[in-house]
Design an enzyme around this catalytic site. Structure first.
Site, PDB file in Angstrom:
ATOM      1  N   ASN A 253       0.852  -1.193   0.000  1.00  0.00           N
ATOM      2  CA  ASN A 253       0.000   0.000   0.000  1.00  0.00           C
ATOM      3  C   ASN A 253       0.883   1.237   0.000  1.00  0.00           C
ATOM      4  O   ASN A 253       1.778   1.356   0.849  1.00  0.00           O
ATOM      5  CB  ASN A 253      -0.883   0.029   1.254  1.00  0.00           C
ATOM      6  CG  ASN A 253      -1.629   1.351   1.410  1.00  0.00           C
ATOM      7  OD1 ASN A 253      -2.606   1.600   0.716  1.00  0.00           O
ATOM      8  ND2 ASN A 253      -1.148   2.210   2.299  1.00  0.00           N
ATOM      9  N   GLU A 254       0.648   2.114  -0.933  1.00  0.00           N
ATOM     10  CA  GLU A 254       1.410   3.370  -0.988  1.00  0.00           C
ATOM     11  C   GLU A 254       2.888   3.099  -0.680  1.00  0.00           C
ATOM     12  O   GLU A 254       3.478   3.726   0.207  1.00  0.00           O
ATOM     13  CB  GLU A 254       0.804   4.428  -0.062  1.00  0.00           C
ATOM     14  CG  GLU A 254      -0.615   4.780  -0.444  1.00  0.00           C
ATOM     15  CD  GLU A 254      -1.184   6.023   0.236  1.00  0.00           C
ATOM     16  OE1 GLU A 254      -0.518   6.605   1.104  1.00  0.00           O
ATOM     17  OE2 GLU A 254      -2.310   6.422  -0.139  1.00  0.00           O
ATOM     18  N   TYR A 333      -7.298  11.556  -2.915  1.00  0.00           N
ATOM     19  CA  TYR A 333      -8.272  12.122  -1.978  1.00  0.00           C
ATOM     20  C   TYR A 333      -8.636  13.538  -2.403  1.00  0.00           C
ATOM     21  O   TYR A 333      -7.820  14.253  -2.994  1.00  0.00           O
ATOM     22  CB  TYR A 333      -7.688  12.152  -0.563  1.00  0.00           C
ATOM     23  CG  TYR A 333      -7.649  10.793   0.095  1.00  0.00           C
ATOM     24  CD1 TYR A 333      -8.758  10.293   0.761  1.00  0.00           C
ATOM     25  CD2 TYR A 333      -6.504  10.001   0.028  1.00  0.00           C
ATOM     26  CE1 TYR A 333      -8.734   9.043   1.366  1.00  0.00           C
ATOM     27  CE2 TYR A 333      -6.474   8.742   0.630  1.00  0.00           C
ATOM     28  CZ  TYR A 333      -7.594   8.276   1.298  1.00  0.00           C
ATOM     29  OH  TYR A 333      -7.581   7.033   1.892  1.00  0.00           O
ATOM     30  N   GLU A 388      -8.420   3.977  -3.058  1.00  0.00           N
ATOM     31  CA  GLU A 388      -8.635   4.938  -1.957  1.00  0.00           C
ATOM     32  C   GLU A 388      -9.051   6.254  -2.588  1.00  0.00           C
ATOM     33  O   GLU A 388      -8.283   6.845  -3.355  1.00  0.00           O
ATOM     34  CB  GLU A 388      -7.366   5.131  -1.105  1.00  0.00           C
ATOM     35  CG  GLU A 388      -7.104   3.977  -0.169  1.00  0.00           C
ATOM     36  CD  GLU A 388      -5.974   4.225   0.822  1.00  0.00           C
ATOM     37  OE1 GLU A 388      -5.771   5.404   1.224  1.00  0.00           O
ATOM     38  OE2 GLU A 388      -5.290   3.254   1.174  1.00  0.00           O
ATOM     39  N   GLN A 437     -13.435   5.974   4.206  1.00  0.00           N
ATOM     40  CA  GLN A 437     -13.456   4.574   4.521  1.00  0.00           C
ATOM     41  C   GLN A 437     -14.873   4.207   4.942  1.00  0.00           C
ATOM     42  O   GLN A 437     -15.663   5.092   5.240  1.00  0.00           O
ATOM     43  CB  GLN A 437     -12.467   4.270   5.638  1.00  0.00           C
ATOM     44  CG  GLN A 437     -11.016   4.551   5.238  1.00  0.00           C
ATOM     45  CD  GLN A 437      -9.982   4.027   6.235  1.00  0.00           C
ATOM     46  OE1 GLN A 437     -10.320   3.332   7.197  1.00  0.00           O
ATOM     47  NE2 GLN A 437      -8.714   4.368   6.022  1.00  0.00           N
TER      48      GLN A 437
HETATM   49  O1  AHR Z   1      -7.153   6.286   4.439  1.00  0.00           O
HETATM   50  C1  AHR Z   1      -6.188   6.795   5.270  1.00  0.00           C
HETATM   51  C2  AHR Z   1      -4.783   6.599   4.716  1.00  0.00           C
HETATM   52  O2  AHR Z   1      -4.624   7.330   3.547  1.00  0.00           O
HETATM   53  C3  AHR Z   1      -4.404   5.207   4.313  1.00  0.00           C
HETATM   54  O3  AHR Z   1      -3.999   4.436   5.387  1.00  0.00           O
HETATM   55  C4  AHR Z   1      -3.269   5.437   3.373  1.00  0.00           C
HETATM   56  O4  AHR Z   1      -3.145   4.420   2.402  1.00  0.00           O
HETATM   57  C5  AHR Z   1      -3.585   6.784   2.755  1.00  0.00           C
HETATM   58  O5  AHR Z   1      -2.511   7.628   2.771  1.00  0.00           O
END
Ligand code: AHR
Length: 583
Positions: A253-254, A333, A388, A437
């Site tokens: 992840n990332e 995001y 995400e 989430q």
């Molecule tokens: O969703 C919160 C965080 O955002 C996650 O853990 C990460 O993958 C992203 O930076």
């Protein structure tokens, strides 16, 4: 988070039949032989979504040809600023299938995303099934969650699965998110029980940052084998003799940031190893239901991210039998600016317009990375998984800042609709997305506080969009008009359309303008429209929210929609999301 890699070879026999070279999807069967559904539908002509927006045109040269034609058809459209919007829909012109996985969810061990939000334990007075909240499960079943990504997030790269199985659970820390105690009472079996109760598929992210390929491979063997190995026996002894199904495997992840701050080349070397050795042994997943592997992809549009996508995709194009991937993840995001400074409640039209402008950048970001993927994968075998996405605001006062607690307003509902529409338009490449989430964290579907639960405006958008799951995208042409606030200019409306497997037509129209209603007139061709019904989600204010005390402020309501002479007419309230079904 620093990656500490101990690479351990795990000598398992090569099983060519385990390798799947295409995203699991009906069209995978004949992907090699036939052009994509989009190409099939419109040979020699252009298909692109036609969206003519006065301030901004997302148009390919091909689309421009259609744009001119449709623009002349709309000569009667009143001047900009009018509340009338005309749409035109050709129902026999099919696009790609809207993969139901774009309505996926993401659950991380973060704040009350798991503990309190999903897991209350079997001894809780809150009604539960084997420790999992009944109210949350019932709400999630109603939105037909296709898959749940777990256990993170940044948490995944510090998660050691053995801590979360058996009678005695190790108590550890969660340094990423508030440094709190992680009791590990919610582990593999509890997650699998949860998704089974919800009816979703498992999307498990393995630890690449601080784990090893052996640890991940053993986790997968523990979950999926039917052979009487020590791990299989341990799973059975822990209460689950049957193998679990794992639909999707996230490899890290990332990894460019919290997942180990790796360079693209370093991550690529890890990807190849994990892809090779982390096998799914479930006998029912060796053919069509094969587990799909999702590699870490970009986190933005800057050069470092384009380099990342290029590196992974170029390597994939040249890959040999010994490794493969089926999806490339992308995280984006809606923040406005970093660190998050926008509030989730108590804002006005300025912040409403700014956040929506920021969220519309998703379209360009997908287009950018899709174009890179097209260079190396013109057949679109590798899916782009936006695993995400969502709004990330400043945490609510008096909450642990590491818990990412925020409210969810009508603005978030509109934001969700706009993103889902973007994913649908890119359905040929975007075949998975996971909002961040699911419960109590960031742009949540559900907010809980002990025994109380409330469904957010975003939840209702996911509910209204259920008919779009697996439906076929239909191009819809419209002149969006313009909504302006201060120096922010946005399209006034947004729309998508689709045909479901029962042949029903579905339209979604969002009115972004908080001050002006819209009268829609939609011309439907290629379809015998007889009647229509519609549901709208709106509220008194752009920052209206649902609370435990007043849970029905932002809930969908039936509205009237008329069909006359093949035309659909309806009224859209300001700042509203409307889903129309036409039969
Ligand atoms: O969703 C919160 C965080 O955002 C996650 O853990 C990460 O993958 C992203 O930076």
């Amino acid at each position: 988070m620093f990656a500490e890699k101990i690479l351990m070879a795990f000598p398992l026999a090569y099983k060519p039949e385990f390798i799947v070279d295409c995203w699991r999807h009906e069209i995978c069967d004949d992907f090699e032989e036939k052009p994509s559904s989009k190409e099939r539908a419109l040979p020699g002509c252009c298909f692109d979504l036609l969206r003519v927006v006065s301030h901004q045109a997302w148009l390919s040269p091909c689309t421009l040809v259609v744009a001119v034609a449709v623009a002349s058809a709309f000569l009667t459209v009143p001047a900009m600023g009018s509340e009338k919007v005309e749409l035109s829909l050709e129902a026999s012109t099919a696009g790609a299938q809207i993969d139901r996985n774009i309505f996926g969810q993401f659950v991380e061990h973060l704040g009350h995303g798991v503990y309190g939000g999903i897991w209350v334990g079997p001894d809780s007075t809150i009604p539960n099934a084997r420790g999992i909240r009944n109210d949350v499960v019932a709400a999630l079943k109603a939105i037909k969650v296709p898959n749940v990504r777990w256990p993170g997030g940044c948490f995944a790269d510090e998660y050691h699965w053995r801590n979360g199985i058996g009678q005695q659970r190790a108590v550890t820390l969660n340094p990423n998110w508030g440094g709190v105690i992680e009791p590990n009472t919610f582990g593999t079996h509890e997650f699998m029980d949860f998704i089974e109760q919800v009816g979703a598929e498992a999307y498990v992210s393995v630890n690449v940052g601080s784990g090893t390929p052996r640890e991940a491979a053993e986790w997968m063997e523990y979950m999926t084998t039917v052979q009487p190995t020590t791990l299989e026996k341990e799973r059975a002894a822990n209460g689950h003799p049957a193998p679990y199904k794992v639909g999707y495997l996230g490899i890290g992840n990332e990894s460019w940031d919290c997942g180990g701050n790796m360079t693209p080349d370093y991550y690529l070397s890890q990807l190849k190893i994990y892809s090779r050795f982390v096998r799914n042994f479930n006998p029912t997943q060796q053919d069509k239901q094969q587990m799909l592997k999702i590699a870490v992809g970009p986190g933005g549009g800057e050069p470092r991210w384009t380099e990342w996508t290029q590196t992974i995709m170029k390597a994939w194009q040249q890959h040999t039998w010994s490794w493969d991937m089926n999806g490339l993840s992308m995280h984006s995001y809606t923040v406005g600016k970093w660190p998050p400074a926008f509030t989730s409640v108590g804002f006005g039209e300025k912040e409403y317009a700014e956040i929506l402008k920021s969220t519309l950048e998703m379209d360009e970001l997908i287009a950018k990375h899709s174009a890179i993927m097209d260079e190396y994968d013109p057949q679109k075998k590798v899916a782009l998984a936006v695993d995400e996405w969502g709004a990330w605001y400043v945490p609510l006062p008096n909450t642990n800042p590491g818990f990412l607690v925020q409210q969810n307003s009508l603005r978030d509902a509109i934001l969700a609709a706009l993103n889902l529409n973007i994913f649908a338009r890119h359905a040929d490449r975007v075949r998975m997305a996971n909002i961040a989430q699911m419960v109590n964290v960031l742009q949540a579907m559900i907010i809980t506080d002990k025994e109380k639960m409330v469904l957010t405006p975003t939840y209702y958008v996911f509910k209204m969009y259920v008919p779009f799951q697996g439906a076929t995208f239909l191009p819809v042409a419209f002149k969006a008009g313009t909504y302006r606030h201060d120096d922010v200019t946005l399209p006034r409306v947004d729309a998508i359309a689709a045909k479901d497997t029962n042949g029903k037509l579905w339209l979604e129209i969002t009115n972004l303008d908080p001050g002006q209603a819209v009268e829609v007139e939609a011309t439907l061709t290629g379809f015998q429209a007889k009647s229509a019904t519609a549901e709208t989600l709106t509220a008194p204010k752009v920052d209206s929210v649902n609370t435990f005390e007043a849970p029905d402020i932002v809930v969908p309501k039936s509205v009237s929609a008329k069909i006359e002479g093949g035309k659909l007419t309806l009224h859209l309230d300001p700042k509203s999301i409307t889903v129309i079904s036409v039969q």
